[in-house]
Write a protein that holds these residues in place. Structure first.
Motif, PDB file in Angstrom:
ATOM      1  N   GLY A  31       0.713  -1.170  -0.025  1.00 39.84           N
ATOM      2  CA  GLY A  31      -0.007  -0.008  -0.080  1.00 39.84           C
ATOM      3  C   GLY A  31       1.033   1.310  -0.023  1.00 39.84           C
ATOM      4  N   ILE A  32       1.931   1.274   0.846  1.00 40.81           N
ATOM      5  CA  ILE A  32       2.796   2.415   0.741  1.00 40.81           C
ATOM      6  C   ILE A  32       3.601   2.690  -0.686  1.00 40.81           C
ATOM      7  N   ASP A  33       3.909   1.519  -1.127  1.00 40.09           N
ATOM      8  CA  ASP A  33       4.459   1.586  -2.425  1.00 40.09           C
ATOM      9  C   ASP A  33       3.569   2.049  -3.634  1.00 40.09           C
ATOM     10  N   ALA A  34       2.187   1.521  -3.504  1.00 39.80           N
ATOM     11  CA  ALA A  34       1.259   2.083  -4.428  1.00 39.80           C
ATOM     12  C   ALA A  34       1.116   3.668  -4.053  1.00 39.80           C
ATOM     13  N   ALA A  35       0.896   4.086  -3.073  1.00 43.17           N
ATOM     14  CA  ALA A  35       0.642   5.389  -2.584  1.00 43.17           C
ATOM     15  C   ALA A  35       1.565   6.446  -3.096  1.00 43.17           C
ATOM     16  N   TRP A  36       2.868   5.803  -2.762  1.00 46.98           N
ATOM     17  CA  TRP A  36       4.018   6.576  -3.240  1.00 46.98           C
ATOM     18  C   TRP A  36       4.039   6.966  -4.987  1.00 46.98           C
ATOM     19  N   SER A  37       3.445   5.583  -5.287  1.00 46.02           N
ATOM     20  CA  SER A  37       3.514   5.933  -6.887  1.00 46.02           C
ATOM     21  C   SER A  37       2.674   6.917  -7.346  1.00 46.02           C
ATOM     22  N   ASP A 129      -3.540  20.050  -5.596  1.00 44.42           N
ATOM     23  CA  ASP A 129      -4.641  19.500  -4.725  1.00 44.42           C
ATOM     24  C   ASP A 129      -4.569  17.852  -4.837  1.00 44.42           C
ATOM     25  N   THR A 130      -4.344  17.553  -5.878  1.00 44.56           N
ATOM     26  CA  THR A 130      -4.046  16.001  -5.978  1.00 44.56           C
ATOM     27  C   THR A 130      -2.868  15.378  -5.194  1.00 44.56           C
ATOM     28  N   ILE A 131      -1.792  16.124  -5.424  1.00 44.73           N
ATOM     29  CA  ILE A 131      -0.613  15.654  -4.650  1.00 44.73           C
ATOM     30  C   ILE A 131      -0.801  15.659  -3.044  1.00 44.73           C
ATOM     31  N   GLN A 132      -1.506  16.918  -2.547  1.00 45.93           N
ATOM     32  CA  GLN A 132      -1.840  17.151  -1.133  1.00 45.93           C
ATOM     33  C   GLN A 132      -2.918  15.837  -0.826  1.00 45.93           C
ATOM     34  N   ASN A 133      -3.762  15.516  -1.581  1.00 45.52           N
ATOM     35  CA  ASN A 133      -4.667  14.166  -1.078  1.00 45.52           C
ATOM     36  C   ASN A 133      -3.857  12.988  -1.262  1.00 45.52           C
ATOM     37  N   ALA A 134      -3.109  12.723  -2.330  1.00 43.36           N
ATOM     38  CA  ALA A 134      -2.192  11.659  -2.403  1.00 43.36           C
ATOM     39  C   ALA A 134      -1.174  11.608  -1.038  1.00 43.36           C
ATOM     40  N   ARG A 135      -0.711  12.800  -0.610  1.00 46.01           N
ATOM     41  CA  ARG A 135       0.490  12.632   0.452  1.00 46.01           C
ATOM     42  C   ARG A 135      -0.374  12.469   1.655  1.00 46.01           C
ATOM     43  N   ARG A 136      -1.491  13.039   2.031  1.00 47.77           N
ATOM     44  CA  ARG A 136      -2.360  12.451   3.057  1.00 47.77           C
ATOM     45  C   ARG A 136      -2.620  10.805   3.365  1.00 47.77           C
ATOM     46  N   TYR A 137      -3.028  10.286   2.032  1.00 55.29           N
ATOM     47  CA  TYR A 137      -3.257   9.015   1.845  1.00 55.29           C
ATOM     48  C   TYR A 137      -2.028   8.133   2.272  1.00 55.29           C
ATOM     49  N   ALA A 140      -0.929   8.297   5.932  1.00 51.08           N
ATOM     50  CA  ALA A 140      -1.857   7.522   6.777  1.00 51.08           C
ATOM     51  C   ALA A 140      -1.556   6.001   6.579  1.00 51.08           C
ATOM     52  N   ILE A 141      -1.052   5.572   5.652  1.00 56.12           N
ATOM     53  CA  ILE A 141      -0.629   4.211   5.428  1.00 56.12           C
ATOM     54  C   ILE A 141       0.804   4.001   6.095  1.00 56.12           C
ATOM     55  N   VAL A 142       1.654   5.056   5.919  1.00 50.43           N
ATOM     56  CA  VAL A 142       2.965   4.898   6.709  1.00 50.43           C
ATOM     57  C   VAL A 142       2.824   4.806   8.245  1.00 50.43           C
ATOM     58  N   TYR A 168       7.634   9.784   6.275  1.00 50.27           N
ATOM     59  CA  TYR A 168       6.528  10.525   5.857  1.00 50.27           C
ATOM     60  C   TYR A 168       7.065  11.569   4.779  1.00 50.27           C
ATOM     61  N   PHE A 169       6.154  11.639   3.929  1.00 41.93           N
ATOM     62  CA  PHE A 169       6.188  12.805   2.756  1.00 41.93           C
ATOM     63  C   PHE A 169       5.629  13.881   3.545  1.00 41.93           C
ATOM     64  N   GLU A 170       6.460  14.941   3.870  1.00 37.27           N
ATOM     65  CA  GLU A 170       5.947  16.009   4.738  1.00 37.27           C
ATOM     66  C   GLU A 170       5.761  17.286   4.299  1.00 37.27           C
ATOM     67  N   LEU A 171       5.058  18.009   4.604  1.00 35.93           N
ATOM     68  CA  LEU A 171       4.874  19.290   4.161  1.00 35.93           C
ATOM     69  C   LEU A 171       5.567  20.450   4.986  1.00 35.93           C
ATOM     70  N   ASP A 172       6.693  20.939   4.611  1.00 34.28           N
ATOM     71  CA  ASP A 172       7.337  22.027   5.116  1.00 34.28           C
ATOM     72  C   ASP A 172       6.407  23.274   5.471  1.00 34.28           C
TER      73      ASP A 172
END
Length: 187
Positions: A31-37, A129-137, A140-142, A168-172
């Motif tokens: 799931g993490i690998d797919a979300a990162w993709s 917006d899409t990146i932000q949603n993908a980052r949240r997902y 969450a899995i991480v 995590y893929f964090e927002l600074d």
């Protein structure tokens, strides 16, 4: 039921439980690998729009060359990044420079009214917006995975099979401010 059968049932139950823990780690890792993709695809989409945006802005004789150069450098850093940490840093840097570019466009009414510029700005806004949603997902899995890596008794399986914590893929803070100031254009 004999004592031997009870022991056998307990052993089978424990083995089944350990297999379930292992399978959950494998599932979370996938799931993490797919979300990162998903994030990676959106970052590439964003990087692919940058040359068109730069060309549009260069068409105006009064553009700020320094700002465009920073956008180009941030894009290249993103394309060259390999690890999640490098990609996150590059994405943060690009978002900051794009925010400055869009703020600069406010000073040039002709550029601000250019339909190509507005379309690119709208596309970038949608991708953000899409990146932000993908980052949240992804995060969450991480979080779920990292919690499992440190939870008892799952940590024994994690250690045995080298399931290690993920980043995590964090927002600074600079990116958060840039995203808030990036104008949204509805066409």
């Amino acid at each position: 039921m004999s004592f031997g059968n009870i022991i056998l049932l307990i052993i089978v139950g424990v083995i089944g439980y350990l297999i379930a823990i292992y399978n959950k780690f494998v599932s979370l890792r996938a799931g993490i690998d797919a979300a990162w993709s998903d994030i990676d695809i959106q970052l590439k989409r964003r990087y692919n729009l940058i040359p068109a945006l730069v060309d549009t802005v260069k068409g105006y004789k009064e553009y700020e060359a320094g700002t465009l150069e920073k956008v180009i450098q941030a894009r290249q850093a993103g394309l060259d990044a390999r690890s999640i940490e490098e990609k996150a840093a590059a994405a943060n840097m690009l978002t900051g420079t794009l925010g400055k570019l869009f703020a600069l466009a406010e000073a040039y009414p002709d550029l601000k009214a250019n339909t190509n510029f507005l379309d690119l700005q709208n596309q970038l806004s949608h991708i953000e917006d899409t990146i932000q949603n993908a980052r949240r997902y992804y995060n969450a899995i991480v979080r779920d995975y990292n919690t499992k890596v440190h939870s008892f008794p799952d940590l024994f399986i994690a250690q045995k099979f080298n399931f290690t914590e993920r980043d995590y893929f964090e927002l600074d803070e600079n990116e958060a401010a840039a995203v808030k100031t990036m104008p949204k254009i509805d066409l």
